[in-house]
Scaffold this motif. Structure first.
Motif, PDB file in Angstrom:
ATOM      1  N   ASN A 174       0.808  -1.235   0.000  1.00 26.09           N
ATOM      2  CA  ASN A 174       0.000   0.000   0.000  1.00 26.09           C
ATOM      3  C   ASN A 174       0.833   1.273   0.000  1.00 26.09           C
ATOM      4  O   ASN A 174       0.385   2.312  -0.475  1.00 26.09           O
ATOM      5  CB  ASN A 174      -0.919   0.036   1.224  1.00 26.09           C
ATOM      6  CG  ASN A 174      -2.054  -0.937   1.098  1.00 26.09           C
ATOM      7  OD1 ASN A 174      -2.451  -1.314   0.006  1.00 26.09           O
ATOM      8  ND2 ASN A 174      -2.595  -1.355   2.226  1.00 26.09           N
ATOM      9  N   ASN A 175       2.035   1.209   0.530  1.00 24.43           N
ATOM     10  CA  ASN A 175       2.912   2.376   0.626  1.00 24.43           C
ATOM     11  C   ASN A 175       3.996   2.378  -0.447  1.00 24.43           C
ATOM     12  O   ASN A 175       5.014   3.036  -0.293  1.00 24.43           O
ATOM     13  CB  ASN A 175       3.534   2.439   2.020  1.00 24.43           C
ATOM     14  CG  ASN A 175       2.465   2.522   3.088  1.00 24.43           C
ATOM     15  OD1 ASN A 175       1.628   3.405   3.050  1.00 24.43           O
ATOM     16  ND2 ASN A 175       2.473   1.585   4.023  1.00 24.43           N
ATOM     17  N   LEU A 176       3.769   1.614  -1.499  1.00 22.78           N
ATOM     18  CA  LEU A 176       4.705   1.450  -2.615  1.00 22.78           C
ATOM     19  C   LEU A 176       6.025   0.830  -2.170  1.00 22.78           C
ATOM     20  O   LEU A 176       7.059   1.030  -2.797  1.00 22.78           O
ATOM     21  CB  LEU A 176       4.935   2.770  -3.358  1.00 22.78           C
ATOM     22  CG  LEU A 176       3.686   3.411  -3.969  1.00 22.78           C
ATOM     23  CD1 LEU A 176       4.039   4.714  -4.665  1.00 22.78           C
ATOM     24  CD2 LEU A 176       2.984   2.464  -4.933  1.00 22.78           C
ATOM     25  N   GLY A 177       5.987   0.068  -1.084  1.00 20.79           N
ATOM     26  CA  GLY A 177       7.164  -0.664  -0.626  1.00 20.79           C
ATOM     27  C   GLY A 177       7.475  -1.822  -1.553  1.00 20.79           C
ATOM     28  O   GLY A 177       6.570  -2.536  -2.007  1.00 20.79           O
ATOM     29  N   ILE A 178       8.759  -2.007  -1.824  1.00 20.17           N
ATOM     30  CA  ILE A 178       9.228  -3.083  -2.698  1.00 20.17           C
ATOM     31  C   ILE A 178       9.912  -4.183  -1.886  1.00 20.17           C
ATOM     32  O   ILE A 178       9.670  -5.365  -2.103  1.00 20.17           O
ATOM     33  CB  ILE A 178      10.227  -2.546  -3.745  1.00 20.17           C
ATOM     34  CG1 ILE A 178       9.580  -1.489  -4.624  1.00 20.17           C
ATOM     35  CG2 ILE A 178      10.778  -3.684  -4.595  1.00 20.17           C
ATOM     36  CD1 ILE A 178      10.569  -0.739  -5.496  1.00 20.17           C
ATOM     37  N   SER A 179      10.775  -3.758  -0.971  1.00 25.12           N
ATOM     38  CA  SER A 179      11.534  -4.756  -0.213  1.00 25.12           C
ATOM     39  C   SER A 179      11.863  -4.247   1.183  1.00 25.12           C
ATOM     40  O   SER A 179      11.776  -3.057   1.472  1.00 25.12           O
ATOM     41  CB  SER A 179      12.816  -5.147  -0.954  1.00 25.12           C
ATOM     42  OG  SER A 179      13.689  -4.048  -1.076  1.00 25.12           O
ATOM     43  N   PHE A 180      12.242  -5.198   2.028  1.00 25.65           N
ATOM     44  CA  PHE A 180      12.652  -4.906   3.397  1.00 25.65           C
ATOM     45  C   PHE A 180      13.833  -5.802   3.723  1.00 25.65           C
ATOM     46  O   PHE A 180      13.757  -7.027   3.574  1.00 25.65           O
ATOM     47  CB  PHE A 180      11.496  -5.168   4.367  1.00 25.65           C
ATOM     48  CG  PHE A 180      11.850  -4.917   5.804  1.00 25.65           C
ATOM     49  CD1 PHE A 180      12.078  -3.621   6.254  1.00 25.65           C
ATOM     50  CD2 PHE A 180      11.968  -5.958   6.700  1.00 25.65           C
ATOM     51  CE1 PHE A 180      12.402  -3.370   7.573  1.00 25.65           C
ATOM     52  CE2 PHE A 180      12.297  -5.726   8.028  1.00 25.65           C
ATOM     53  CZ  PHE A 180      12.518  -4.433   8.461  1.00 25.65           C
ATOM     54  N   ASN A 181      14.938  -5.194   4.134  1.00 31.03           N
ATOM     55  CA  ASN A 181      16.129  -5.949   4.501  1.00 31.03           C
ATOM     56  C   ASN A 181      16.567  -6.901   3.373  1.00 31.03           C
ATOM     57  O   ASN A 181      16.862  -8.060   3.608  1.00 31.03           O
ATOM     58  CB  ASN A 181      15.886  -6.702   5.805  1.00 31.03           C
ATOM     59  CG  ASN A 181      17.173  -7.111   6.476  1.00 31.03           C
ATOM     60  OD1 ASN A 181      18.216  -6.532   6.239  1.00 31.03           O
ATOM     61  ND2 ASN A 181      17.096  -8.131   7.314  1.00 31.03           N
ATOM     62  N   ASN A 182      16.558  -6.393   2.144  1.00 28.67           N
ATOM     63  CA  ASN A 182      16.977  -7.130   0.942  1.00 28.67           C
ATOM     64  C   ASN A 182      16.084  -8.317   0.592  1.00 28.67           C
ATOM     65  O   ASN A 182      16.509  -9.222  -0.120  1.00 28.67           O
ATOM     66  CB  ASN A 182      18.439  -7.584   1.058  1.00 28.67           C
ATOM     67  CG  ASN A 182      19.383  -6.420   1.064  1.00 28.67           C
ATOM     68  OD1 ASN A 182      19.222  -5.481   0.289  1.00 28.67           O
ATOM     69  ND2 ASN A 182      20.354  -6.444   1.951  1.00 28.67           N
ATOM     70  N   ARG A 183      14.846  -8.328   1.096  1.00 26.38           N
ATOM     71  CA  ARG A 183      13.875  -9.370   0.732  1.00 26.38           C
ATOM     72  C   ARG A 183      12.616  -8.694   0.217  1.00 26.38           C
ATOM     73  O   ARG A 183      12.213  -7.653   0.729  1.00 26.38           O
ATOM     74  CB  ARG A 183      13.525 -10.238   1.946  1.00 26.38           C
ATOM     75  CG  ARG A 183      14.685 -11.069   2.442  1.00 26.38           C
ATOM     76  CD  ARG A 183      14.232 -11.984   3.552  1.00 26.38           C
ATOM     77  NE  ARG A 183      13.496 -11.237   4.567  1.00 26.38           N
ATOM     78  CZ  ARG A 183      13.809 -11.199   5.842  1.00 26.38           C
ATOM     79  NH1 ARG A 183      14.820 -11.880   6.294  1.00 26.38           N
ATOM     80  NH2 ARG A 183      13.091 -10.499   6.687  1.00 26.38           N
ATOM     81  N   ARG A 184      11.985  -9.309  -0.785  1.00 32.05           N
ATOM     82  CA  ARG A 184      10.743  -8.733  -1.304  1.00 32.05           C
ATOM     83  C   ARG A 184       9.700  -8.680  -0.202  1.00 32.05           C
ATOM     84  O   ARG A 184       9.699  -9.514   0.699  1.00 32.05           O
ATOM     85  CB  ARG A 184      10.252  -9.519  -2.510  1.00 32.05           C
ATOM     86  CG  ARG A 184       9.857 -10.948  -2.229  1.00 32.05           C
ATOM     87  CD  ARG A 184       9.481 -11.712  -3.512  1.00 32.05           C
ATOM     88  NE  ARG A 184      10.583 -11.892  -4.408  1.00 32.05           N
ATOM     89  CZ  ARG A 184      11.282 -13.032  -4.516  1.00 32.05           C
ATOM     90  NH1 ARG A 184      11.005 -14.071  -3.778  1.00 32.05           N
ATOM     91  NH2 ARG A 184      12.277 -13.094  -5.365  1.00 32.05           N
TER      92      ARG A 184
END
Length: 124
Positions: free
Chosen positions: A9-19
Motif C-alpha cells: 500500500n505504501n509502494l514498498g518493494i523490499s525490506f532488509n533485501n527481501r521482497r
C-alpha cells in the motif's frame, strides 16, 4: 521500455533485501500478456517453470524488477498486494508523470485481492 513491480500500500518493494511479499498468481497474470520476461537472478525463484531471461543489465524491453533503477519506462505495471508490509525500499517512480490506463482486481494464491494497475508515461 516496460517495467513490472510488486508493491504494498505504501509502494514498498523490499525490506532488509527481501521482497515484501509474493504471490504465484501475479506470475500467472504476467504471462497472460508476455511470452517471456526479463529478470535479474534474485527473481529467478518466482519464475521457475516459466520462460524468462536472466539479465545483468537493462536495455530496452520488458522487465520484472525488485530493486529501484533510475530508468525511464514508457509503461509501468504495478501489482499491489493491498496490504501494509514493512519496507525500506520504495518505488521511486513519480506517478504524477503517468496516466493509469487500466486497473483490475483478482484473487491471488496468498492474497485475497491483488490489484493490477497499468500506467503509461505522459511527461518526461
Amino acid at each position: 521500455m516496460e517495467v513490472i513491480y510488486c508493491v504494498d500500500n505504501n509502494l514498498g518493494i523490499s525490506f532488509n533485501n527481501r521482497r515484501v511479499s509474493s504471490d504465484k498468481e501475479i506470475i500467472n497474470d504476467i504471462y497472460k500478456d508476455y511470452d517471456c520476461i526479463n529478470i535479474f537472478k534474485r527473481s529467478e525463484d518466482l519464475f521457475r517453470g516459466k520462460k524468462y531471461n536472466v539479465i545483468e543489465s537493462i536495455d530496452n524491453d520488458v522487465y520484472f524488477l525488485e530493486d529501484n533503477y533510475n530508468i525511464f519506462s514508457s509503461k509501468l505495471i504495478l501489482y499491489k498486494f493491498n496490504r501494509d508490509y514493512p519496507s525500506d525500499v520504495k518505488l521511486n517512480y513519480d506517478l504524477s508523470k503517468y496516466k493509469m490506463i487500466s486497473s483490475y482486481n483478482f484473487k491471488g494464491n496468498s492474497h485475497d485481492k491483488i490489484t493490477k494497475e497499468v500506467y503509461i508515461c505522459e511527461k518526461n
